[in-house]
Design a protein around this motif. Structure first.
Motif, PDB file in Angstrom:
ATOM      1  N   GLY A  19       0.837  -1.191   0.000  1.00 60.49           N
ATOM      2  CA  GLY A  19       0.000   0.000   0.000  1.00 60.49           C
ATOM      3  C   GLY A  19       0.871   1.240   0.000  1.00 60.49           C
ATOM      4  N   THR A  20       0.240   2.383  -0.063  1.00 63.91           N
ATOM      5  CA  THR A  20       0.939   3.663  -0.076  1.00 63.91           C
ATOM      6  C   THR A  20       0.523   4.475   1.138  1.00 63.91           C
ATOM      7  N   GLU A  21       1.477   4.902   1.932  1.00 66.36           N
ATOM      8  CA  GLU A  21       1.184   5.764   3.073  1.00 66.36           C
ATOM      9  C   GLU A  21       0.912   7.166   2.541  1.00 66.36           C
ATOM     10  N   ILE A  22      -0.222   7.749   2.945  1.00 70.60           N
ATOM     11  CA  ILE A  22      -0.571   9.077   2.452  1.00 70.60           C
ATOM     12  C   ILE A  22      -0.565  10.140   3.536  1.00 70.60           C
ATOM     13  N   LEU A  23      -0.546   9.717   4.799  1.00 69.49           N
ATOM     14  CA  LEU A  23      -0.611  10.665   5.903  1.00 69.49           C
ATOM     15  C   LEU A  23       0.159  10.113   7.087  1.00 69.49           C
ATOM     16  N   ARG A  24       1.003  10.943   7.670  1.00 67.91           N
ATOM     17  CA  ARG A  24       1.711  10.574   8.896  1.00 67.91           C
ATOM     18  C   ARG A  24       1.539  11.752   9.843  1.00 67.91           C
ATOM     19  N   LEU A  25       0.987  11.486  11.017  1.00 71.03           N
ATOM     20  CA  LEU A  25       0.649  12.540  11.965  1.00 71.03           C
ATOM     21  C   LEU A  25       1.169  12.172  13.345  1.00 71.03           C
ATOM     22  N   PHE A  26       1.868  13.108  13.963  1.00 69.36           N
ATOM     23  CA  PHE A  26       2.378  12.931  15.318  1.00 69.36           C
ATOM     24  C   PHE A  26       1.928  14.112  16.170  1.00 69.36           C
ATOM     25  N   ILE A  27       1.858  13.911  17.462  1.00 67.73           N
ATOM     26  CA  ILE A  27       1.728  14.991  18.424  1.00 67.73           C
ATOM     27  C   ILE A  27       3.112  15.151  19.033  1.00 67.73           C
ATOM     28  N   SER A  28       3.671  16.342  18.894  1.00 67.48           N
ATOM     29  CA  SER A  28       5.018  16.609  19.385  1.00 67.48           C
ATOM     30  C   SER A  28       5.015  17.952  20.100  1.00 67.48           C
ATOM     31  N   GLY A  29       5.384  17.921  21.369  1.00 69.92           N
ATOM     32  CA  GLY A  29       5.376  19.156  22.143  1.00 69.92           C
ATOM     33  C   GLY A  29       3.989  19.758  22.249  1.00 69.92           C
ATOM     34  N   GLY A  30       2.950  18.917  22.223  1.00 67.27           N
ATOM     35  CA  GLY A  30       1.580  19.381  22.346  1.00 67.27           C
ATOM     36  C   GLY A  30       0.972  19.894  21.045  1.00 67.27           C
ATOM     37  N   ALA A  31       1.718  19.864  19.948  1.00 63.56           N
ATOM     38  CA  ALA A  31       1.218  20.348  18.657  1.00 63.56           C
ATOM     39  C   ALA A  31       1.220  19.213  17.636  1.00 63.56           C
ATOM     40  N   MET A  32       0.354  19.337  16.618  1.00 63.10           N
ATOM     41  CA  MET A  32       0.329  18.348  15.543  1.00 63.10           C
ATOM     42  C   MET A  32       1.463  18.618  14.569  1.00 63.10           C
ATOM     43  N   SER A  33       2.100  17.560  14.136  1.00 62.64           N
ATOM     44  CA  SER A  33       3.144  17.622  13.117  1.00 62.64           C
ATOM     45  C   SER A  33       2.815  16.551  12.095  1.00 62.64           C
ATOM     46  N   LEU A  34       2.636  16.944  10.822  1.00 68.65           N
ATOM     47  CA  LEU A  34       2.222  15.955   9.846  1.00 68.65           C
ATOM     48  C   LEU A  34       2.905  16.149   8.508  1.00 68.65           C
ATOM     49  N   SER A  35       2.942  15.060   7.776  1.00 67.72           N
ATOM     50  CA  SER A  35       3.358  15.090   6.378  1.00 67.72           C
ATOM     51  C   SER A  35       2.317  14.288   5.613  1.00 67.72           C
ATOM     52  N   MET A  36       2.056  14.715   4.383  1.00 63.49           N
ATOM     53  CA  MET A  36       1.054  14.030   3.589  1.00 63.49           C
ATOM     54  C   MET A  36       1.313  14.274   2.115  1.00 63.49           C
ATOM     55  N   GLN A  37       0.652  13.455   1.304  1.00 67.92           N
ATOM     56  CA  GLN A  37       0.721  13.635  -0.134  1.00 67.92           C
ATOM     57  C   GLN A  37      -0.677  13.463  -0.716  1.00 67.92           C
ATOM     58  N   ARG A  38      -0.906  14.095  -1.881  1.00 66.43           N
ATOM     59  CA  ARG A  38      -2.205  13.954  -2.545  1.00 66.43           C
ATOM     60  C   ARG A  38      -2.336  12.505  -2.996  1.00 66.43           C
ATOM     61  N   ALA A  39      -3.440  11.896  -2.623  1.00 68.85           N
ATOM     62  CA  ALA A  39      -3.617  10.471  -2.925  1.00 68.85           C
ATOM     63  C   ALA A  39      -4.849  10.199  -3.772  1.00 68.85           C
ATOM     64  N   PHE A  40      -5.684  11.193  -3.945  1.00 73.54           N
ATOM     65  CA  PHE A  40      -6.965  10.995  -4.608  1.00 73.54           C
ATOM     66  C   PHE A  40      -7.089  11.954  -5.782  1.00 73.54           C
ATOM     67  N   ALA A  41      -7.831  11.531  -6.794  1.00 77.70           N
ATOM     68  CA  ALA A  41      -8.038  12.377  -7.967  1.00 77.70           C
ATOM     69  C   ALA A  41      -8.964  13.555  -7.650  1.00 77.70           C
ATOM     70  N   GLU A  42      -9.873  13.372  -6.716  1.00 76.28           N
ATOM     71  CA  GLU A  42     -10.856  14.406  -6.389  1.00 76.28           C
ATOM     72  C   GLU A  42     -10.810  14.735  -4.901  1.00 76.28           C
ATOM     73  N   PRO A  43     -11.003  16.013  -4.538  1.00 79.79           N
ATOM     74  CA  PRO A  43     -10.930  16.404  -3.127  1.00 79.79           C
ATOM     75  C   PRO A  43     -12.010  15.787  -2.242  1.00 79.79           C
ATOM     76  N   GLU A  44     -13.171  15.420  -2.814  1.00 80.96           N
ATOM     77  CA  GLU A  44     -14.223  14.867  -1.953  1.00 80.96           C
ATOM     78  C   GLU A  44     -13.814  13.556  -1.307  1.00 80.96           C
ATOM     79  N   ALA A  45     -12.848  12.860  -1.885  1.00 84.64           N
ATOM     80  CA  ALA A  45     -12.350  11.637  -1.251  1.00 84.64           C
ATOM     81  C   ALA A  45     -11.734  11.958   0.110  1.00 84.64           C
ATOM     82  N   TRP A  46     -11.148  13.145   0.245  1.00 86.06           N
ATOM     83  CA  TRP A  46     -10.614  13.553   1.555  1.00 86.06           C
ATOM     84  C   TRP A  46     -11.742  13.721   2.565  1.00 86.06           C
ATOM     85  N   GLY A  47     -12.925  14.139   2.097  1.00 84.83           N
ATOM     86  CA  GLY A  47     -14.082  14.226   2.993  1.00 84.83           C
ATOM     87  C   GLY A  47     -14.470  12.864   3.520  1.00 84.83           C
ATOM     88  N   ARG A  48     -14.460  11.870   2.638  1.00 88.20           N
ATOM     89  CA  ARG A  48     -14.758  10.503   3.081  1.00 88.20           C
ATOM     90  C   ARG A  48     -13.690  10.003   4.049  1.00 88.20           C
TER      91      ARG A  48
END
Length: 95
Positions: A19-48
């Motif tokens: 599979g392909t990792e599309i989102l990596r999210l950590f809590i560091s020092g009380g704040a969110m730290s993330l990296s991500m890449q576009r994985a879907f052809a349409e933005p509504e897939a992010w809503g799902r």
């Protein structure tokens, strides 16, 4: 002193099938730290995807606290709507 980095395991179906990792999210020092890449052809897939995250988060709250999944979803929806309204107001063109 720095916190220890704690990572989740790869899901069993990904271990078996890849599979392909599309989102990596950590809590560091009380704040969110993330990296991500576009994985879907349409933005509504992010809503799902956000809905699936909310469903899984609400199940965790029901399992690990006295809160029901329905109450957790309701609180998540309120916070998400408020955060999206705030973001959207910053994206509107200034007249």
């Amino acid at each position: 002193m720095a916190e220890v980095k704690r990572e989740l395991s790869v899901p069993p179906d990904v271990e078996a099938n890849g599979g392909t990792e599309i989102l990596r999210l950590f809590i560091s020092g009380g704040a969110m730290s993330l990296s991500m890449q576009r994985a879907f052809a349409e933005p509504e897939a992010w809503g799902r995807l956000l809905a699936e995250l909310a469903q899984q988060a609400s199940a965790i709250f029901e399992r690990e606290t006295a809160m029901s999944a329905a109450d957790a979803i309701a609180e998540i929806r309120i916070a998400l709507d408020a955060a999206l309204d705030h973001i959207e107001s910053g994206l509107r063109p200034k007249n």
